[in-house]
Write a protein that holds these residues in place. Structure first.
Motif, PDB file in Angstrom:
ATOM      1  N   GLY A 116      -7.717   7.781   8.217  1.00 52.46           N
ATOM      2  CA  GLY A 116      -6.040   7.993   8.738  1.00 52.46           C
ATOM      3  C   GLY A 116      -5.837   6.947   9.698  1.00 52.46           C
ATOM      4  O   GLY A 116      -4.466   6.232   9.398  1.00 52.46           O
ATOM      5  N   ASN A 117      -6.526   6.530  10.430  1.00 51.21           N
ATOM      6  CA  ASN A 117      -6.335   5.406  11.544  1.00 51.21           C
ATOM      7  C   ASN A 117      -6.336   4.081  10.985  1.00 51.21           C
ATOM      8  O   ASN A 117      -5.419   3.325  11.210  1.00 51.21           O
ATOM      9  CB  ASN A 117      -7.116   5.719  12.902  1.00 51.21           C
ATOM     10  N   LEU A 118      -7.278   4.065   9.959  1.00 54.71           N
ATOM     11  CA  LEU A 118      -7.264   2.665   9.326  1.00 54.71           C
ATOM     12  C   LEU A 118      -5.752   2.243   8.507  1.00 54.71           C
ATOM     13  O   LEU A 118      -5.308   1.150   8.549  1.00 54.71           O
ATOM     14  CB  LEU A 118      -8.458   2.616   8.307  1.00 54.71           C
ATOM     15  N   GLY A 119      -5.748   3.366   7.641  1.00 53.49           N
ATOM     16  CA  GLY A 119      -4.574   3.304   6.851  1.00 53.49           C
ATOM     17  C   GLY A 119      -3.204   3.070   7.667  1.00 53.49           C
ATOM     18  O   GLY A 119      -2.180   2.426   7.218  1.00 53.49           O
ATOM     19  N   SER A 120      -3.279   3.796   8.847  1.00 52.05           N
ATOM     20  CA  SER A 120      -2.071   3.270   9.754  1.00 52.05           C
ATOM     21  C   SER A 120      -2.229   1.919  10.507  1.00 52.05           C
ATOM     22  O   SER A 120      -1.204   1.439  10.711  1.00 52.05           O
ATOM     23  CB  SER A 120      -2.065   4.322  10.917  1.00 52.05           C
ATOM     24  N   ALA A 121      -3.490   1.706  10.858  1.00 52.63           N
ATOM     25  CA  ALA A 121      -3.487   0.667  11.783  1.00 52.63           C
ATOM     26  C   ALA A 121      -3.474  -0.844  10.940  1.00 52.63           C
ATOM     27  O   ALA A 121      -2.923  -1.880  11.352  1.00 52.63           O
ATOM     28  CB  ALA A 121      -4.764   0.438  12.363  1.00 52.63           C
ATOM     29  N   PHE A 122      -3.946  -0.884   9.604  1.00 48.26           N
ATOM     30  CA  PHE A 122      -3.847  -1.896   8.815  1.00 48.26           C
ATOM     31  C   PHE A 122      -2.725  -2.332   8.100  1.00 48.26           C
ATOM     32  O   PHE A 122      -2.540  -1.027   7.297  1.00 48.26           O
ATOM     33  CB  PHE A 122      -5.124  -2.169   8.005  1.00 48.26           C
ATOM     34  N   PRO A 123      -2.049  -3.245   8.223  1.00 45.90           N
ATOM     35  CA  PRO A 123      -0.624  -3.066   7.345  1.00 45.90           C
ATOM     36  C   PRO A 123      -0.980  -3.229   5.818  1.00 45.90           C
ATOM     37  O   PRO A 123      -2.096  -3.951   5.613  1.00 45.90           O
ATOM     38  CB  PRO A 123       0.079  -4.300   7.840  1.00 45.90           C
ATOM     39  N   SER A 124      -0.073  -3.303   5.101  1.00 46.14           N
ATOM     40  CA  SER A 124      -0.401  -3.261   3.382  1.00 46.14           C
ATOM     41  C   SER A 124      -0.795  -4.664   3.073  1.00 46.14           C
ATOM     42  O   SER A 124      -1.250  -4.808   2.240  1.00 46.14           O
ATOM     43  CB  SER A 124       0.742  -2.782   2.724  1.00 46.14           C
ATOM     44  N   PHE A 125       0.087  -5.864   3.871  1.00 48.17           N
ATOM     45  CA  PHE A 125      -0.260  -6.883   3.527  1.00 48.17           C
ATOM     46  C   PHE A 125      -1.707  -7.507   3.853  1.00 48.17           C
ATOM     47  O   PHE A 125      -2.219  -8.723   3.454  1.00 48.17           O
ATOM     48  CB  PHE A 125       0.802  -8.240   4.000  1.00 48.17           C
ATOM     49  N   VAL A 126      -2.454  -6.748   4.664  1.00 43.98           N
ATOM     50  CA  VAL A 126      -3.844  -6.963   4.766  1.00 43.98           C
ATOM     51  C   VAL A 126      -4.858  -6.156   3.865  1.00 43.98           C
ATOM     52  O   VAL A 126      -5.712  -6.908   3.272  1.00 43.98           O
ATOM     53  CB  VAL A 126      -4.159  -6.601   6.230  1.00 43.98           C
ATOM     54  N   ILE A 127      -4.342  -4.951   3.617  1.00 36.04           N
ATOM     55  CA  ILE A 127      -5.204  -4.093   2.595  1.00 36.04           C
ATOM     56  C   ILE A 127      -5.052  -4.661   1.175  1.00 36.04           C
ATOM     57  O   ILE A 127      -6.159  -4.777   0.425  1.00 36.04           O
ATOM     58  CB  ILE A 127      -4.889  -2.765   2.895  1.00 36.04           C
ATOM     59  N   GLY A 128      -3.778  -4.888   0.797  1.00 35.18           N
ATOM     60  CA  GLY A 128      -3.522  -5.407  -0.473  1.00 35.18           C
ATOM     61  C   GLY A 128      -4.466  -6.557  -0.835  1.00 35.18           C
ATOM     62  O   GLY A 128      -5.232  -6.356  -2.043  1.00 35.18           O
ATOM     63  N   PRO A 129      -4.205  -7.538  -0.111  1.00 37.50           N
ATOM     64  CA  PRO A 129      -5.170  -8.839  -0.604  1.00 37.50           C
ATOM     65  C   PRO A 129      -6.556  -8.488  -0.626  1.00 37.50           C
ATOM     66  O   PRO A 129      -7.383  -9.024  -1.448  1.00 37.50           O
ATOM     67  CB  PRO A 129      -4.715 -10.061   0.417  1.00 37.50           C
ATOM     68  N   VAL A 130      -7.258  -7.636   0.333  1.00 35.73           N
ATOM     69  CA  VAL A 130      -8.619  -7.320   0.331  1.00 35.73           C
ATOM     70  C   VAL A 130      -8.853  -6.715  -1.164  1.00 35.73           C
ATOM     71  O   VAL A 130     -10.003  -6.938  -1.632  1.00 35.73           O
ATOM     72  CB  VAL A 130      -8.869  -6.585   1.555  1.00 35.73           C
ATOM     73  N   LEU A 131      -8.060  -5.646  -1.586  1.00 37.47           N
ATOM     74  CA  LEU A 131      -8.201  -4.947  -2.505  1.00 37.47           C
ATOM     75  C   LEU A 131      -8.159  -6.070  -3.753  1.00 37.47           C
ATOM     76  O   LEU A 131      -9.177  -5.912  -4.667  1.00 37.47           O
ATOM     77  CB  LEU A 131      -6.956  -3.834  -2.773  1.00 37.47           C
ATOM     78  N   ILE A 132      -7.378  -7.040  -3.783  1.00 28.42           N
ATOM     79  CA  ILE A 132      -7.439  -7.857  -5.085  1.00 28.42           C
ATOM     80  C   ILE A 132      -8.605  -9.048  -4.795  1.00 28.42           C
ATOM     81  O   ILE A 132      -9.177  -9.051  -5.732  1.00 28.42           O
ATOM     82  CB  ILE A 132      -6.122  -8.785  -4.677  1.00 28.42           C
ATOM     83  N   LEU A 133      -8.939  -9.283  -3.803  1.00 31.12           N
ATOM     84  CA  LEU A 133     -10.113 -10.058  -3.721  1.00 31.12           C
ATOM     85  C   LEU A 133     -11.483  -9.310  -4.194  1.00 31.12           C
ATOM     86  O   LEU A 133     -12.061  -9.771  -4.770  1.00 31.12           O
ATOM     87  CB  LEU A 133     -10.506 -10.343  -2.245  1.00 31.12           C
ATOM     88  N   LEU A 134     -11.409  -7.854  -3.671  1.00 29.98           N
ATOM     89  CA  LEU A 134     -12.684  -7.195  -4.065  1.00 29.98           C
ATOM     90  C   LEU A 134     -12.666  -6.874  -5.501  1.00 29.98           C
ATOM     91  O   LEU A 134     -13.449  -7.280  -6.416  1.00 29.98           O
ATOM     92  CB  LEU A 134     -12.557  -5.835  -3.373  1.00 29.98           C
ATOM     93  N   PHE A 135     -11.408  -6.353  -6.108  1.00 31.56           N
ATOM     94  CA  PHE A 135     -11.429  -5.944  -7.429  1.00 31.56           C
ATOM     95  C   PHE A 135     -11.019  -6.901  -8.658  1.00 31.56           C
ATOM     96  O   PHE A 135     -11.388  -6.661  -9.863  1.00 31.56           O
ATOM     97  CB  PHE A 135     -10.800  -4.598  -7.708  1.00 31.56           C
ATOM     98  N   ALA A 136     -10.189  -7.794  -8.240  1.00 27.90           N
ATOM     99  CA  ALA A 136      -9.971  -8.765  -9.192  1.00 27.90           C
ATOM    100  C   ALA A 136     -10.872  -9.998  -9.115  1.00 27.90           C
ATOM    101  O   ALA A 136     -10.775 -10.652 -10.175  1.00 27.90           O
ATOM    102  CB  ALA A 136      -8.399  -9.094  -8.990  1.00 27.90           C
ATOM    103  N   ILE A 137     -10.932 -10.687  -8.047  1.00 26.07           N
ATOM    104  CA  ILE A 137     -11.718 -11.766  -7.858  1.00 26.07           C
ATOM    105  C   ILE A 137     -13.148 -11.623  -8.053  1.00 26.07           C
ATOM    106  O   ILE A 137     -14.037 -12.456  -8.825  1.00 26.07           O
ATOM    107  CB  ILE A 137     -10.912 -12.687  -6.543  1.00 26.07           C
ATOM    108  N   TRP A 138     -13.868 -10.690  -6.986  1.00 23.38           N
ATOM    109  CA  TRP A 138     -15.114 -10.895  -6.898  1.00 23.38           C
ATOM    110  C   TRP A 138     -15.808  -9.965  -8.265  1.00 23.38           C
ATOM    111  O   TRP A 138     -16.627 -10.265  -8.909  1.00 23.38           O
ATOM    112  CB  TRP A 138     -15.791 -10.299  -5.757  1.00 23.38           C
ATOM    113  N   LEU A 139     -15.124  -8.843  -8.338  1.00 22.53           N
ATOM    114  CA  LEU A 139     -15.820  -7.719  -9.621  1.00 22.53           C
ATOM    115  C   LEU A 139     -15.071  -8.217 -11.032  1.00 22.53           C
ATOM    116  O   LEU A 139     -15.574  -7.744 -11.764  1.00 22.53           O
ATOM    117  CB  LEU A 139     -15.504  -6.388  -9.224  1.00 22.53           C
ATOM    118  N   SER A 140     -13.832  -8.740 -10.899  1.00 22.08           N
ATOM    119  CA  SER A 140     -13.222  -8.890 -12.070  1.00 22.08           C
ATOM    120  C   SER A 140     -13.094  -7.917 -12.906  1.00 22.08           C
ATOM    121  O   SER A 140     -13.102  -8.012 -14.114  1.00 22.08           O
ATOM    122  CB  SER A 140     -13.866 -10.285 -12.767  1.00 22.08           C
TER     123      SER A 140
END
Lengths: 539, 306
Positions: free
Chosen positions: B135-159
């Motif tokens: 809950g706190n992570l979701g509130s503390a990290f803005p979506s423009f940080v979490i979004g690119p991390v998700l992309i990096l992980l699932f789209a670029i590293w894991l493809s």
């Protein structure tokens, strides 16, 4: 520069009325290059096109699409050279009359012939005040009665464009326009399908309705998502078109663009986000592309302002900005220092410079201090710099402010605002020093001179040098290209000696393009790439 | 209750009119117009453009013209997207926003409420700490940080998923944006649910239920859940609006053709009709959602009757 020479030689030959023969010019795949089985490309286009109607298209992105969908009398290839389009040859009959001979096998996507009447209709429609094209006077100025028609002072039927027969078009200009063959490569001055426009009205540009004459046809258009084009089987040079499908993306966020490139969903990053060029140059050396283009970053100096109207102040502000540091350390994306309103690679005038540009900085500062003192501007005085909110512009502004502070003791108030607000302030003359930039509409010095000419719409500095104005007028009437160039260069020098603006850098286009995309060159000063000239190498 | 609902719907009309008027005046008062571009157009061309879009008329006439076409269900022609009407633009973007925002909202209600219940029942346990951390992570990290991390992980590293874009409701393109919005919403809903349930569980009527020897499941689901959901329902209205109509950052990070992108482009390009059209849409949306929230109160709390 070699590039400059080849382009100007070509322009000169065109200007001399030698004409060009109608050989095929597209997608010159070097012998022995293995092509991929799947000839499809995904290009990011930077933003959503405001329109696919050639008369309305204004942005770089919209014009990229128009260039693929429609073909004008001429076109520019991947090295920026003027090549035949629908016209297979052209001749300058007299200084102000051009005759274009159209190829008989040019077809619309519905199979009908592209005729001289289609051009007459297209050009008249473009200039018609009801169409309200933002380019109407920009290109209208090159056609006899073009501006008058755009302003509603004369009927469009008075415009100097006439079909001599089905496949011969005559264009009359108000004064000799040596580079007319390049100007008519723009979609605004091209043909449009009258039947489809009459039938569908505004919706003629939608998939299923659009009839076009370019190398590609419109397949799909989802706003803010993608525009998909397919190879046009009716296109006259279709055997030389390699790509079968071109997808244009409208991604504005540079980081999102790069991520899609890295994950393989995009072959072409529109422009690298600021500050990432060096990183990708090191990480993706095969894909990184960067070349100067015909664009100038500059700071405008408002001559209506009581402080800026003094040429000594304008010169001092100009002298102390170290463009080399700005280019290599601040923007660090391959841009080139600029000292003139005209950038390298521009036809029609030489790039001018200042003597002090070669001086050591200490000498420049000493001289600038003297100028300021003579103008009565004391250290500690304040100047106000306006720019539109962006990290990139901010970085440059802070650098300029620090140069003026540390070298001249001036305090700069930085004022950032939304882009539209800055535009309004600039156009209204409600600023002191303002961020500005310009990308050429066509490859000729006059496109840049509009920034500093008396009473020009594009002149946000509100400067005027009547002597230079007379030289430009004389140059435009000159029939000898060398003489014209000499006059325009002389005029540029005169204007720049008034220090109307602070030229800073020549634009480059740092981007990533997959190494398997063939036909991409770094010799394209207008950064205009028809998909016709591209192909996918086996990879 | 129906007459209440009807009254609320009718109240929308003056609200809408007020919102449109204020927004209309603000848009026209903002410096810079739709045709102020880097390459300044000549006075004559500007006149052509203004005539084409009726901007040459006095402001009150333009306003009345707008209201008239609005009554006919026509939101007008867009300035920024010259080939499209605002109706077409909204018609294209709304399904995308509904799919992403609505999907995320549904998921986050289910997950958020479940996590909140578990955390409340196991207060100060490892599970509780985990839920609170999420809950706190979701509130503390803005979506423009979490979004690119998700992309990096699932789209670029894991493809395994695309980095962005939209392809006709292809689920692969929807997973990451929905996951991002869900994560952010869950953090709010989970925390609110946990806090509210803990409070309810400490109240007298629950103590009575416990004293009667009722099993925990019955206590939670039959007695505690309904009152504990009240604050969750309260936050759902604003959450729904922000997920569906103004998921600007999510749309930008994942290059989605939704409503948020239209709002931003409309505002920065002074596309008066587009912005007004979207304001009308968001207002109607807000009114409907608030009505639903109010009706839900009546269902959840027997003390509330309309």
């Amino acid at each position: 520069m070699k590039k400059t020479m080849t382009i100007s030689v070509l322009a000169a030959s065109v200007a001399l009325g030698l004409g060009v023969s109608g050989a095929a010019f597209a997608a010159k795949v070097p012998a022995g290059t293995p092509l991929a089985a799947k000839q499809e490309i995904v290009r990011n286009n930077g933003s959503e096109a405001e329109s696919l109607d050639p008369a309305i298209a204004e942005s770089v992105g919209a014009n990229n699409l128009v260039r693929d969908l429609f073909e004008g009398l001429t076109a520019t290839d991947n090295e920026g050279k003027v090549v035949p389009g629908v016209a297979e040859s052209w001749k300058q009959k007299d200084p102000t009359t051009w005759v274009f001979t159209l190829r008989k096998n040019a077809k619309w996507s519905d199979g009908s012939s592209v005729t001289a009447d289609d051009f007459v209709y297209g050009i008249r429609r473009f200039l018609d005040p009801k169409t309200a094209s933002t380019y109407a006077t920009t290109y209208g100025t090159f056609l006899l009665n073009g501006v008058e028609a755009a302003e509603g002072k004369k009927p469009v039927s008075d415009v100097g464009v006439k079909a001599l027969d089905k496949f011969t078009l005559e264009i009359k200009t108000p004064y000799p326009v040596a580079f007319l063959p390049e100007v008519v490569s723009n979609g605004q001055l091209g043909p449009v399908p009258k039947a489809a426009i009459d039938k569908f009205g505004k919706d003629w540009v939608k998939p299923g309705n659009m009839v076009s004459n370019g190398a590609f046809v419109l397949k799909e258009w989802q706003v803010n998502s993608k525009v998909v084009l397919a190879k046009n089987p009716q296109y006259w040079d279709n055997k030389n078109v390699q790509l079968t499908r071109v997808t244009y993306l409208p991604i504005e966020d540079g980081f999102a663009d790069v991520k899609m490139f890295l994950s393989g969903e995009n072959d072409w990053v529109y422009q690298l986000p600021p500050g990432t060029y060096e990183k990708y140059k090191a990480e993706l050396p095969k894909d990184i592309r960067n070349a100067p283009m015909l664009g100038l970053r500059y700071y405008g100096l408002n001559h209506k302002d009581p402080v800026m109207k003094d040429v000594r102040v304008r010169k001092a502000l100009n002298m102390v900005i170290d463009r080399d540091i700005l280019a290599t350390k601040i923007t660090a994306d391959g841009q080139v220092p600029a000292y003139s309103a005209i950038v390298r690679g521009t036809n029609g005038a030489d790039v001018t410079s200042y003597d002090w540009a070669k001086w050591p900085m200490a000498q420049r500062v000493a001289e600038a201090k003297k100028l300021l003192a003579a103008a009565g501007v004391k250290p500690g005085s304040k100047v106000k710099f306006s720019y539109n909110t962006s990290e990139y512009h901010k970085k440059m502004a802070i650098f300029a402010a620090s140069e003026w502070k540390t070298k001249l003791g001036l305090n700069t108030e930085l004022e950032n605002m939304e882009f539209k607000v800055l535009l309004k302030k600039r156009h209204d003359g409600d600023y002191q020093i303002g961020r500005n930039g310009w990308v050429a509409d066509y490859n000729d010095a006059t496109t840049f001179l509009t920034l500093v000419q008396c009473g020009s719409e594009q002149n946000d500095n509100f400067n005027c040098n009547p002597k230079a104005e007379a030289l430009i007028k004389q140059g435009n009437l000159a029939q000898n290209p060398a003489q014209r160039k000499q006059l325009l260069t002389q005029a540029t020098k005169l204007i720049m000696d008034d220090y109307p603006m602070i030229p800073l850098l020549q634009y480059t286009v740092p981007r990533l393009v997959k190494s398997y995309v063939g036909g991409y060159t770094t010799k394209n000063p207008m950064d205009r790439y028809r998909s016709k000239d591209l192909y996918i190498i086996k990879h | 209750m129906w007459s209440y609902a009807l009254r609320r719907v009718l109240m929308t009309i003056p609200t809408l009119l007020l919102v449109i008027t204020v927004c209309y005046l603000m848009l026209h008062a903002t410096p810079g117009g739709p045709f102020d571009t880097e390459r300044k157009v000549s006075a004559a061309v500007m006149a052509n453009l203004q005539a084409k879009y009726h901007l040459d008329l006095p402001l009150w006439q333009q306003y009345l013209l707008y209201l008239k076409s609005l009554l006919q269900g026509d939101l007008g022609a867009s300035f920024r997207y010259a080939d499209w009407s605002v109706n077409e633009l909204v018609g294209n973007a709304l399904p995308v926003s509904l799919a992403i925002g609505g999907g995320a909202l549904l998921l986050s209600v289910v997950i958020g409420v479940a996590l909140g219940i578990i955390a409340a029942l196991r207060q100060n346990s490892l599970i509780d700490y985990f839920v609170m951390l999420v809950g706190n992570l979701g509130s503390a990290f803005p979506s423009f940080v979490i979004g690119p991390v998700l992309i990096l992980l699932f789209a670029i590293w894991l493809s395994v998923l695309p980095a962005g874009g939209w392809n006709d409701f292809d689920p692969r393109y929807m997973v990451l944006p929905i996951a991002l919005l869900t994560f952010i919403n869950v953090s709010t809903i989970g925390r609110v649910m946990r806090g509210s349930l803990i409070e309810v569980l400490n109240s007298n009527f629950i103590r009575t239920a416990r004293a009667k020897g009722l099993p925990l499941r019955t206590i939670v689901f039959r007695h505690a859940l309904k009152p504990a959901l009240m604050p969750v329902v309260s936050v759902l209205g604003p959450l729904a609006i922000s997920s569906i109509t103004s998921a600007v950052v999510t749309e930008s990070v994942f290059s989605l053709p939704g409503l948020g992108k239209l709002i931003i482009n409309g505002a920065s390009n002074r596309d008066y009709t587009l912005v007004l059209g979207l304001v009308v849409l968001v207002t109607v949306f807000a009114v409907i959602l608030n009505l639903l929230v109010d009706l839900a109160y009546a269902y959840l709390d027997p003390k509330i009757r309309y």
